[in-house]
Structure formats: structure tokens, C-alpha cells
Design a protein around this motif. Structure first.
Motif, PDB file in Angstrom:
ATOM      1  N   CYS A 142       0.825  -1.212   0.000  1.00 32.53           N
ATOM      2  CA  CYS A 142       0.000   0.000   0.000  1.00 32.53           C
ATOM      3  C   CYS A 142       0.861   1.265   0.000  1.00 32.53           C
ATOM      4  N   LEU A 143       2.147   1.134   0.308  1.00 37.24           N
ATOM      5  CA  LEU A 143       3.056   2.277   0.319  1.00 37.24           C
ATOM      6  C   LEU A 143       3.840   2.329  -0.991  1.00 37.24           C
ATOM      7  N   PRO A 144       4.235   3.507  -1.427  1.00 38.19           N
ATOM      8  CA  PRO A 144       5.043   3.611  -2.656  1.00 38.19           C
ATOM      9  C   PRO A 144       6.390   2.910  -2.487  1.00 38.19           C
ATOM     10  N   GLN A 145       6.890   2.380  -3.572  1.00 35.54           N
ATOM     11  CA  GLN A 145       8.146   1.631  -3.496  1.00 35.54           C
ATOM     12  C   GLN A 145       9.315   2.511  -3.066  1.00 35.54           C
ATOM     13  N   HIS A 146       9.299   3.758  -3.517  1.00 31.86           N
ATOM     14  CA  HIS A 146      10.313   4.719  -3.101  1.00 31.86           C
ATOM     15  C   HIS A 146       9.695   5.656  -2.070  1.00 31.86           C
ATOM     16  N   PRO A 147      10.243   5.806  -0.870  1.00 30.26           N
ATOM     17  CA  PRO A 147      11.478   5.158  -0.394  1.00 30.26           C
ATOM     18  C   PRO A 147      11.235   3.933   0.473  1.00 30.26           C
ATOM     19  N   TRP A 148       9.952   3.572   0.729  1.00 35.33           N
ATOM     20  CA  TRP A 148       9.636   2.656   1.820  1.00 35.33           C
ATOM     21  C   TRP A 148      10.145   1.240   1.598  1.00 35.33           C
ATOM     22  N   ARG A 149      10.139   0.747   0.381  1.00 37.57           N
ATOM     23  CA  ARG A 149      10.619  -0.615   0.160  1.00 37.57           C
ATOM     24  C   ARG A 149      12.047  -0.663  -0.363  1.00 37.57           C
ATOM     25  N   LYS A 150      12.690   0.513  -0.402  1.00 42.47           N
ATOM     26  CA  LYS A 150      14.080   0.592  -0.840  1.00 42.47           C
ATOM     27  C   LYS A 150      15.052   0.780   0.322  1.00 42.47           C
ATOM     28  N   PHE A 151      14.507   1.016   1.512  1.00 37.89           N
ATOM     29  CA  PHE A 151      15.367   1.266   2.672  1.00 37.89           C
ATOM     30  C   PHE A 151      14.745   0.598   3.894  1.00 37.89           C
ATOM     31  N   PRO A 152      15.544  -0.104   4.709  1.00 36.30           N
ATOM     32  CA  PRO A 152      14.989  -0.801   5.889  1.00 36.30           C
ATOM     33  C   PRO A 152      14.679   0.162   7.031  1.00 36.30           C
ATOM     34  N   PHE A 153      13.573   0.886   6.897  1.00 33.99           N
ATOM     35  CA  PHE A 153      13.229   1.893   7.906  1.00 33.99           C
ATOM     36  C   PHE A 153      12.991   1.271   9.280  1.00 33.99           C
ATOM     37  N   THR A 154      12.443   0.052   9.314  1.00 30.46           N
ATOM     38  CA  THR A 154      12.154  -0.573  10.609  1.00 30.46           C
ATOM     39  C   THR A 154      13.410  -0.734  11.444  1.00 30.46           C
ATOM     40  N   THR A 155      14.432  -1.349  10.874  1.00 31.75           N
ATOM     41  CA  THR A 155      15.667  -1.561  11.640  1.00 31.75           C
ATOM     42  C   THR A 155      16.386  -0.248  11.905  1.00 31.75           C
ATOM     43  N   PHE A 156      16.276   0.712  10.978  1.00 32.49           N
ATOM     44  CA  PHE A 156      16.916   2.013  11.185  1.00 32.49           C
ATOM     45  C   PHE A 156      16.295   2.743  12.372  1.00 32.49           C
ATOM     46  N   VAL A 157      14.953   2.783  12.405  1.00 33.31           N
ATOM     47  CA  VAL A 157      14.264   3.463  13.506  1.00 33.31           C
ATOM     48  C   VAL A 157      14.481   2.709  14.815  1.00 33.31           C
ATOM     49  N   ALA A 158      14.462   1.360  14.763  1.00 30.25           N
ATOM     50  CA  ALA A 158      14.708   0.570  15.979  1.00 30.25           C
ATOM     51  C   ALA A 158      16.110   0.830  16.520  1.00 30.25           C
ATOM     52  N   MET A 159      17.092   0.958  15.630  1.00 30.58           N
ATOM     53  CA  MET A 159      18.458   1.257  16.061  1.00 30.58           C
ATOM     54  C   MET A 159      18.527   2.621  16.750  1.00 30.58           C
ATOM     55  N   LEU A 160      17.899   3.636  16.142  1.00 37.57           N
ATOM     56  CA  LEU A 160      17.883   4.965  16.754  1.00 37.57           C
ATOM     57  C   LEU A 160      17.157   4.938  18.097  1.00 37.57           C
ATOM     58  N   SER A 161      16.083   4.150  18.165  1.00 39.36           N
ATOM     59  CA  SER A 161      15.334   4.037  19.412  1.00 39.36           C
ATOM     60  C   SER A 161      16.185   3.423  20.518  1.00 39.36           C
ATOM     61  N   ALA A 162      16.978   2.384  20.177  1.00 43.61           N
ATOM     62  CA  ALA A 162      17.853   1.756  21.164  1.00 43.61           C
ATOM     63  C   ALA A 162      18.918   2.734  21.653  1.00 43.61           C
ATOM     64  N   ILE A 163      19.475   3.518  20.724  1.00 42.51           N
ATOM     65  CA  ILE A 163      20.488   4.513  21.113  1.00 42.51           C
ATOM     66  C   ILE A 163      19.862   5.578  22.012  1.00 42.51           C
ATOM     67  N   PHE A 164      18.657   6.025  21.640  1.00 47.64           N
ATOM     68  CA  PHE A 164      17.976   7.036  22.456  1.00 47.64           C
ATOM     69  C   PHE A 164      17.648   6.492  23.843  1.00 47.64           C
ATOM     70  N   THR A 165      17.257   5.217  23.906  1.00 51.08           N
ATOM     71  CA  THR A 165      16.971   4.594  25.200  1.00 51.08           C
ATOM     72  C   THR A 165      18.228   4.543  26.058  1.00 51.08           C
ATOM     73  N   LEU A 166      19.362   4.236  25.436  1.00 46.08           N
ATOM     74  CA  LEU A 166      20.636   4.261  26.152  1.00 46.08           C
ATOM     75  C   LEU A 166      20.917   5.654  26.699  1.00 46.08           C
TER      76      LEU A 166
END
Length: 356
Positions: free
Chosen positions: A115-139
Motif C-alpha cells: 500500500c506504500l510507494p516503493q520509493h522510499p519505503w521498500r528501498k530502505f529498511p526503515f524498521t531496523t533504522f528506527v529501531a536502532m535509533l530508538s535503542a540509542i535514544f533509550t541508552l
């Protein structure tokens, strides 16, 4: 006590802002077929099941989070006993699996949706990127909070009063820990000093924040569904989900040694968020479409944030803190049993991913 209340209020304000932002964003006109719709579509039956779900999940959540908190009345479940360590290891495994097996896959499904456009949502792993930032922010939150409380605590360390388990009576009274003294349990936590107690409190509040964000998203999705065939098994799955997750959070709250007012607030906050999300989804069912691009993006990002937070807390503040501590390091047999408990908890929660 005032500091803890302010911190709890900050958590409540944060969740309110997230929910309001989630529900007031415009919904795109372009829609895809909902994963909750199909042959089994009955709006009136779905509403009845959702009302049942609200009451069942509320009760189950309260039971799960209250079990560890009220375990103090059972000598074998005291925080310094082996059984409590095993239960906490099991609960930590549950929280770890919640992040990896429930929250993160949901985020992938949302942000990689057709349902989302291919660019940029299926071209970049936003889930792991945001989860990584969230872990750093939690630290960062973890580190800054501990540093702030240590500075506030340092002037009282020069007090000449006799310490009790590394914390003097004045510190205990200020931190809400003195209820244990009133009940005559001066040695309830002989190995816990003031710094460790503060860390337990930060862990409990940040952990609840991550759980609550995910709980609201789960409830909102169920509340917007009109498919009884999907809602029916979800009720049972989410009840078990909230039961195990509540046990993990309840263990952290127990170690944090809060006063009863703060405990009651945290119990209510955890127990009511999923039912609140369901009720919100029911109210917005005519407006909110879970497969609209805007809804998918917001829900996916919130789940990714929650996944990073939960996985960090489970690995760093719960599992690593216990398994690298002197109690388990000095007892190989207990350490092995604790690892088995972690695997059992993670395995049980992983099986739940089949239904929820």
C-alpha cells in the motif's frame, strides 16, 4: 517521591501525545484491502467481541502485572530468592521475544506494505533504522537519568546515619522505600544500594513506556477491525501476551521498591492501554483505515520505536544486568537454570506470534 511522580507524569504525557498524533493525522484516500476484511465480515458481531476483549484483556493484564508485585507475601518469591530470579529470567525472555517476534515483524509488515510507494519505503529498511535509533535514544535516557539521580543522591551520602542495605533511613523515606521499614522488613533487600535502586526505577519506567506504545497500537488495530474470524483468536492470544508481558514489567516494578501510589499508577497505566486502544479503534473505525499509507507509516514507526526500546531493555537492563552480576556469576547451576528460563519465556512468546 515527587521525582518519581514527575517521571510517571512525563510517561503519561508522552503516550498521550503519541496517541493524539496517531489519530489526528490525515488519512489518504488511496486504500488497499484490509488484512482484517474478507468473507468473514460482521460489524455487529465484531463489536460484541471487541467489548469482550476489552474486559478480558483488562483483567488479564492486571493479573499479570500484579502477580510479581504481590509475591512479597510468599517467602519463596522474595526478590533475593532463587525462584524469583528464575521467574524474572522467564519474564525477561518474554519481553525480548515481544520486541523481536511481535513488534518488529509488525513494523516490517507496515513499512514494507504494498500500500506504500516503493520509493522510499521498500528501498530502505526503515524498521531496523528506527529501531536502532530508538535503542540509542533509550541508552541516552538510561545514562542521563542515572547520572542525574546520582548527582541528587550524592549530598546525602555524607550523612552519618547508619545505612540499611547501602541506603540510609532518610534516603529511603525520600525515595518511597520506607514502607518496607514500616512493615518491619528492614532487610528485605540487603544487597540493594541506593544507586541500584535508582537504576531499577529508571528501568521500570522506560520499560513500561515501550510496552505501552506497542499496546496502544495493538488495541487500535483490533478496535478498527470488523472481522470476527480474526478478532476471536486474537482475544485469547492477546490475553496470554498481556499476562506474560505484565509479569515481566511487574518484576521490574517490584525491584524498584515504589510506594503504593506509584505502583497503582503503573499497574493502571499498563492494564488500561490495550483496552483504551481498542475503545479508540472502535470510536475511530469510520475514519481510521489501518491500510491507508498514513496509518501504515505512523503505526510502523511507532512499532519500530517500541521494538528498539524493548530489545535494549531486555538485553542490557534486564538480562545482561542479572547474568553479569555477582549472584549468577558465582553460581553456575543457577545460571544454567536461568538461561533455560529465558529460553522458555522467549519460546512461549514466539509461539504466540502464530496468532498475534
Amino acid at each position: 517521591m515527587a521525582t518519581i511522580t514527575k517521571h510517571s507524569n512525563l510517561v503519561a504525557i508522552t503516550i498521550t501525545i503519541l496517541v493524539l498524533g496517531f489519530t489526528t493525522l490525515p488519512v489518504s484516500a488511496k486504500q488497499c484491502e484490509s488484512k482484517y476484511e474478507g468473507a468473514c465480515h460482521d460489524k455487529s458481531m465484531a463489536l460484541k467481541l471487541k467489548l469482550i476483549a476489552i474486559s478480558c484483556i483488562l483483567v488479564t493484564s492486571m493479573i499479570g502485572i500484579c502477580l510479581p508485585i504481590f509475591s512479597r507475601t510468599v517467602p519463596a518469591l522474595q526478590p533475593d530468592r532463587n525462584l524469583f530470579i528464575l521467574i524474572k529470567a522467564f519474564s525477561s525472555g518474554v519481553i525480548l521475544a515481544t520486541g523481536y517476534m511481535h513488534v518488529m515483524p509488525d513494523s516490517f509488515n507496515d513499512l514494507m506494505s504494498d500500500c506504500l510507494p516503493q520509493h522510499p519505503w521498500r528501498k530502505f529498511p526503515f524498521t531496523t533504522f528506527v529501531a536502532m535509533l530508538s535503542a540509542i535514544f533509550t541508552l541516552m535516557v538510561d545514562s542521563f537519568s542515572i547520572g542525574y539521580f546520582k548527582k541528587k543522591l550524592s549530598p546525602s551520602r555524607n550523612s552519618s546515619e547508619a545505612p540499611i542495605g547501602g541506603v540510609n533511613d532518610k534516603e529511603l523515606e525520600q525515595s518511597g522505600h520506607n514502607h518496607g521499614l514500616v512493615n518491619g522488613s528492614r532487610n528485605a533487600h540487603p544487597d540493594v544500594n541506593a544507586e541500584q535502586l535508582l537504576r531499577y526505577r529508571v528501568v521500570a519506567q522506560v520499560l513500561e513506556l515501550g510496552i505501552v506504545v506497542h499496546s496502544v497500537v495493538i488495541g487500535l488495530s483490533m478496535g478498527a477491525s470488523e472481522n470476527p474470524c480474526t478478532i476471536r483468536p486474537l482475544i485469547a492470544a492477546l490475553c496470554f501476551h498481556q499476562l506474560f508481558e505484565g509479569m515481566g514489567l511487574g518484576g521490574s516494578i517490584l525491584q524498584a521498591e515504589y510506594g503504593w501510589k506509584v505502583k497503582a499508577f503503573m499497574i493502571f497505566f499498563f492494564s488500561s492501554t490495550t483496552p483504551f486502544g481498542i475503545a479508540l479503534g472502535i470510536g475511530l473505525s469510520n475514519v481510521y483505515k489501518e491500510t491507508s499509507p498514513t496509518s501504515l507509516i505512523v503505526e510502523g514507526i511507532l512499532n519500530a520505536i517500541s521494538a528498539g526500546l524493548l530489545d535494549y531493555m531486555a538485553l542490557v537492563d534486564l538480562l545482561a544486568s542479572d547474568f553479569m552480576g555477582p549472584k549468577l556469576q558465582g553460581r553456575l547451576k543457577l545460571q544454567i537454570w536461568s538461561y533455560l528460563a529465558v529460553l522458555l519465556g522467549a519460546g512461549a512468546m514466539s509461539v504466540m506470534a502464530i496468532w498475534a
